[in-house]
Write a protein that holds these residues in place. Structure first.
Motif, PDB file in Angstrom:
ATOM      1  N   GLY A   1       5.726  10.193   1.878  1.00 19.91           N
ATOM      2  CA  GLY A   1       5.468   9.403   0.672  1.00 19.91           C
ATOM      3  C   GLY A   1       6.661   9.282  -0.257  1.00 19.91           C
TER       4      GLY A   1
ATOM      5  N   TYR B   1       9.065   6.812   1.208  1.00 16.97           N
ATOM      6  CA  TYR B   1       8.534   5.452   1.113  1.00 16.97           C
ATOM      7  C   TYR B   1       8.611   4.942  -0.324  1.00 16.97           C
ATOM      8  N   ARG B   2       8.338   5.818  -1.294  1.00 14.41           N
ATOM      9  CA  ARG B   2       8.442   5.403  -2.700  1.00 14.41           C
ATOM     10  C   ARG B   2       9.888   5.045  -3.061  1.00 14.41           C
ATOM     11  N   LYS B   3      10.867   5.734  -2.483  1.00 12.74           N
ATOM     12  CA  LYS B   3      12.273   5.401  -2.704  1.00 12.74           C
ATOM     13  C   LYS B   3      12.564   4.005  -2.159  1.00 12.74           C
TER      14      LYS B   3
ATOM     15  N   VAL C   1      10.414   1.581  -1.798  1.00 13.94           N
ATOM     16  CA  VAL C   1       9.734   0.644  -2.698  1.00 13.94           C
ATOM     17  C   VAL C   1      10.543   0.450  -3.978  1.00 13.94           C
ATOM     18  N   THR C   2      11.021   1.539  -4.571  1.00 12.07           N
ATOM     19  CA  THR C   2      11.818   1.455  -5.795  1.00 12.07           C
ATOM     20  C   THR C   2      13.079   0.626  -5.559  1.00 12.07           C
TER      21      THR C   2
ATOM     22  N   HIS D   1       3.547  -2.658  -2.011  1.00  8.57           N
ATOM     23  CA  HIS D   1       2.602  -1.721  -1.400  1.00  8.57           C
ATOM     24  C   HIS D   1       3.058  -1.439   0.023  1.00  8.57           C
ATOM     25  N   TYR D   2       3.116  -0.168   0.402  1.00  5.76           N
ATOM     26  CA  TYR D   2       3.418   0.140   1.796  1.00  5.76           C
ATOM     27  C   TYR D   2       2.119   0.396   2.531  1.00  5.76           C
TER      28      TYR D   2
ATOM     29  N   THR E   1       1.957   4.656   7.380  1.00  4.42           N
ATOM     30  CA  THR E   1       1.151   5.237   6.305  1.00  4.42           C
ATOM     31  C   THR E   1      -0.194   5.745   6.803  1.00  4.42           C
TER      32      THR E   1
END
Length: 161
Positions: free
Chosen positions: A26, A29-31, A33-34, A52-53, A58
């Protein structure tokens, strides 16, 4: 219980454990997305951008080389399915591609794929993960969230440890 059943359940437990490891990515993945939101701001400075991933990474069904599926909601797009991409969808794809290509330190642009649900395929340089960026249809992302929710209700790993 015979050995065939033990092998079956051990294989399922192995898959569950592998799934948990993938889902624990997570923060990575958030990196991604950012970084994508920051990149898209170049082309869409006044729009709200939500990423959204979803997909096999996921849900935990992916292999180590699987791509990360991303759905990008820019502005007030409804994400409603259409048989053919609208002019707005085509223009949005071009703008996303242009933004990605303007940040070669973060992204490697690979290609655009057309069709009913066009995507932009890129590689995030820091993670070396290929990403499929969709932006015209949120249905797949929503279905994936439902499946993930159903999977999380199942206590499979707890039963066989």
């Amino acid at each position: 219980m015979n050995s065939q059943n033990n092998n079956f359940w051990n294989a399922i437990l192995h898959d569950v454990n592998r799934s948990e490891k993938l889902k624990n990515n997570g923060p990575l993945y958030r990196k991604i997305v950012t970084d994508l939101i920051e990149t898209l701001r170049l082309q869409f400075p006044s729009e709200s951008i939500h990423v959204h991933y979803f997909g096999s990474r996921t849900v935990g069904l992916a292999g180590p080389d699987s791509d990360l599926d991303l759905y990008v909601d820019i502005g007030n797009s409804s994400g409603i399915y259409s048989d053919n991409p609208t002019k707005d969808v085509i223009e949005k794809g071009k703008s996303i591609t242009k933004a990605i290509q303007s940040k070669p330190s973060t992204w490697v642009y690979l290609k655009n794929v057309g069709g009913r649900c066009p995507i932009v395929i890129v590689r995030h340089k820091i993670s070396n993960i290929d990403c499929d960026i969709s932006f015209s249809n949120s249905m797949t992302c929503g279905q994936n969230k439902l499946v993930t929710y159903i999977f999380e209700l199942q206590p499979i790993g707890e039963c066989y440890q």
